[in-house]
Design a protein around this motif. Structure first.
Motif, PDB file in Angstrom:
ATOM      1  N   UNK A  44      37.548  47.938  41.513  1.00 41.32           N
ATOM      2  CA  UNK A  44      36.823  48.238  42.526  1.00 41.32           C
ATOM      3  C   UNK A  44      36.244  47.253  43.037  1.00 41.32           C
ATOM      4  N   UNK A  45      35.460  47.115  44.267  1.00 44.19           N
ATOM      5  CA  UNK A  45      34.631  45.935  44.511  1.00 44.19           C
ATOM      6  C   UNK A  45      35.184  45.479  45.780  1.00 44.19           C
ATOM      7  N   UNK A  46      35.782  46.148  46.609  1.00 47.12           N
ATOM      8  CA  UNK A  46      36.061  45.571  47.932  1.00 47.12           C
ATOM      9  C   UNK A  46      37.605  44.893  47.981  1.00 47.12           C
ATOM     10  N   UNK A  47      37.842  44.548  49.121  1.00 46.04           N
ATOM     11  CA  UNK A  47      39.143  43.894  49.502  1.00 46.04           C
ATOM     12  C   UNK A  47      39.477  42.835  48.536  1.00 46.04           C
ATOM     13  N   UNK A  48      40.464  42.778  47.641  1.00 46.08           N
ATOM     14  CA  UNK A  48      41.075  41.796  46.841  1.00 46.08           C
ATOM     15  C   UNK A  48      40.141  41.530  45.441  1.00 46.08           C
ATOM     16  N   UNK A  49      38.908  42.118  45.606  1.00 43.52           N
ATOM     17  CA  UNK A  49      38.053  42.055  44.331  1.00 43.52           C
ATOM     18  C   UNK A  49      38.712  42.875  43.256  1.00 43.52           C
ATOM     19  N   UNK A 112      31.096  41.916  43.779  1.00 42.92           N
ATOM     20  CA  UNK A 112      30.988  43.197  43.270  1.00 42.92           C
ATOM     21  C   UNK A 112      32.110  43.964  42.703  1.00 42.92           C
ATOM     22  N   UNK A 113      32.940  43.393  42.058  1.00 44.49           N
ATOM     23  CA  UNK A 113      34.020  43.722  41.293  1.00 44.49           C
ATOM     24  C   UNK A 113      34.096  43.908  40.027  1.00 44.49           C
ATOM     25  N   UNK A 114      34.819  44.992  39.634  1.00 42.78           N
ATOM     26  CA  UNK A 114      34.896  45.451  38.318  1.00 42.78           C
ATOM     27  C   UNK A 114      36.217  46.415  38.097  1.00 42.78           C
ATOM     28  N   UNK A 115      36.315  47.064  36.913  1.00 41.65           N
ATOM     29  CA  UNK A 115      37.526  47.814  36.755  1.00 41.65           C
ATOM     30  C   UNK A 115      37.347  48.674  35.830  1.00 41.65           C
ATOM     31  N   UNK A 178      31.143  56.102  38.433  1.00 38.09           N
ATOM     32  CA  UNK A 178      31.203  55.958  36.907  1.00 38.09           C
ATOM     33  C   UNK A 178      30.018  55.394  36.451  1.00 38.09           C
ATOM     34  N   UNK A 179      30.004  55.408  35.112  1.00 37.84           N
ATOM     35  CA  UNK A 179      28.739  54.719  34.224  1.00 37.84           C
ATOM     36  C   UNK A 179      29.195  53.875  33.438  1.00 37.84           C
ATOM     37  N   UNK A 180      30.446  53.342  33.216  1.00 39.17           N
ATOM     38  CA  UNK A 180      30.749  52.126  32.642  1.00 39.17           C
ATOM     39  C   UNK A 180      31.871  51.576  33.307  1.00 39.17           C
ATOM     40  N   UNK A 181      31.905  50.241  33.153  1.00 36.97           N
ATOM     41  CA  UNK A 181      33.417  49.529  33.744  1.00 36.97           C
ATOM     42  C   UNK A 181      33.287  48.124  33.121  1.00 36.97           C
ATOM     43  N   UNK A 182      34.530  47.836  33.119  1.00 32.80           N
ATOM     44  CA  UNK A 182      34.705  46.144  32.833  1.00 32.80           C
ATOM     45  C   UNK A 182      34.131  45.351  33.991  1.00 32.80           C
ATOM     46  N   UNK A 183      33.472  44.308  33.697  1.00 29.31           N
ATOM     47  CA  UNK A 183      32.833  43.541  34.605  1.00 29.31           C
ATOM     48  C   UNK A 183      31.534  43.637  35.155  1.00 29.31           C
ATOM     49  N   UNK A 286      27.844  51.624  37.512  1.00 34.56           N
ATOM     50  CA  UNK A 286      28.848  51.243  38.407  1.00 34.56           C
ATOM     51  C   UNK A 286      29.357  52.234  39.397  1.00 34.56           C
ATOM     52  N   UNK A 287      29.309  52.009  40.647  1.00 36.34           N
ATOM     53  CA  UNK A 287      29.706  52.924  41.540  1.00 36.34           C
ATOM     54  C   UNK A 287      30.911  52.557  42.395  1.00 36.34           C
ATOM     55  N   UNK A 288      31.657  53.574  42.629  1.00 34.07           N
ATOM     56  CA  UNK A 288      32.973  53.364  43.325  1.00 34.07           C
ATOM     57  C   UNK A 288      33.175  53.592  44.848  1.00 34.07           C
TER      58      UNK A 288
END
Length: 288
Positions: A44-49, A112-115, A178-183, A286-288
């Protein structure tokens, strides 16, 4: 005793709407030893991120798993091997989280990226699953379908609090929050569970681009119906796309073949990965 046989298959698809696939998937079955794994990350986090974050997570876990079966590992007792596998998984999650955070700092366009992440490995009859976010793992055998993960999400918290039914959650406006994510922060909290497999089973890992459209009953029907079982991944992708395909879709399957007949859970505690001393980031959501 009949030997354990493992086989894997995985696929990711851009879907019908998105301009880029931000999911990453890795899967492997060792040709010489009863070891297999699948890793699914939904960025998540926009184009390419998002694609960058999910690739970092998937590549890091792939490297951890591929390096595991050393001569030292193979010489250890089964109990030691299980601990070493768990340690490799936990360490890999921490490494991926730190690399994503470092990449965000050095490349502002990815700020803004995460996963999400769901990763599973089977060694002999030992299954271990770790997840962060709303990518899921399921186990199907003669007893039916069992969801092995609980989403780290706003709607899951609302379900747990009795504020939503699972059916209402499917159409909730916040179902993708979501409430948890990497990054996002250090430390990262992954839920890690492990089981001993006593009978033949199918293990499915997937991103929410699949579960947005296919409920547990539909997932069970697909896993129970199609043979060869590994080809179910293509049916999952096709079904989700026919239902709209608004998100990227990823599905990976491990086929575990064994002659005996039960599944016994023996551990299942959330673990918190410890941060380095210099990291003090307290972002929670973290929001998607």
């Amino acid at each position: 005793m009949e030997p354990i046989r493992l086989a894997v298959n995985g696929r990711t698809d851009i879907g019908q709407v998105r301009e880029e696939n931000e999911d990453s998937i890795r899967c492997h079955s060792n040709p010489d030893h009863p070891f297999a794994y699948v890793v699914v990350a939904d960025g998540m986090g926009g184009y390419s991120g998002g694609a960058t974050a999910s690739r970092i997570a998937a590549d890091t876990l792939e490297k951890q798993f591929d390096a595991l079966l050393s001569s030292t590992y193979l010489a250890c007792s089964p109990a030691q091997q299980q601990l070493m596998l768990r340690a490799a998984l936990v360490e890999g999650i921490g490494m991926a989280n730190r690399e994503i955070l470092q990449t965000k700092q050095s490349r502002p366009q990815f700020s803004q990226m995460g996963t999400t992440l769901v990763a599973a490995a089977i060694w002999q009859d030992f299954l271990i699953v770790a997840h962060i976010g709303d990518s899921r793992a399921y186990l199907w055998n003669n007893y039916g379908l069992q969801r092995l993960t609980k989403d780290h999400s706003v709607v899951q918290e609302m379900i747990d609090a009795g504020q939503l039914t699972p059916e209402q959650a499917q159409s909730s406006q916040v179902r993708n929050h979501i409430t948890r994510a990497l990054g996002i922060s250090e430390p990262v909290e992954a839920t890690v569970n492990s089981w001993t497999l006593k009978e033949s089973a199918l293990l499915l890992l997937c991103s929410d681009g699949l579960t947005e459209y296919l409920d547990d009953h539909t997932i069970e029907r697909v896993l129970a119906t199609y043979r060869p079982a590994l080809e179910s991944v293509y049916h999952f992708i096709e079904d989700a796309n026919q239902c709209g395909g608004r998100d990227n879709i990823s599905a990976g399957i491990i086929e575990f073949c064994h002659r005996t007949d039960a599944v016994v859970e023996f551990s299942g505690d959330p673990i918190t990965l410890q941060p380095k001393a210099e990291d003090d980031i307290t972002v929670r959501k973290a929001q998607r």
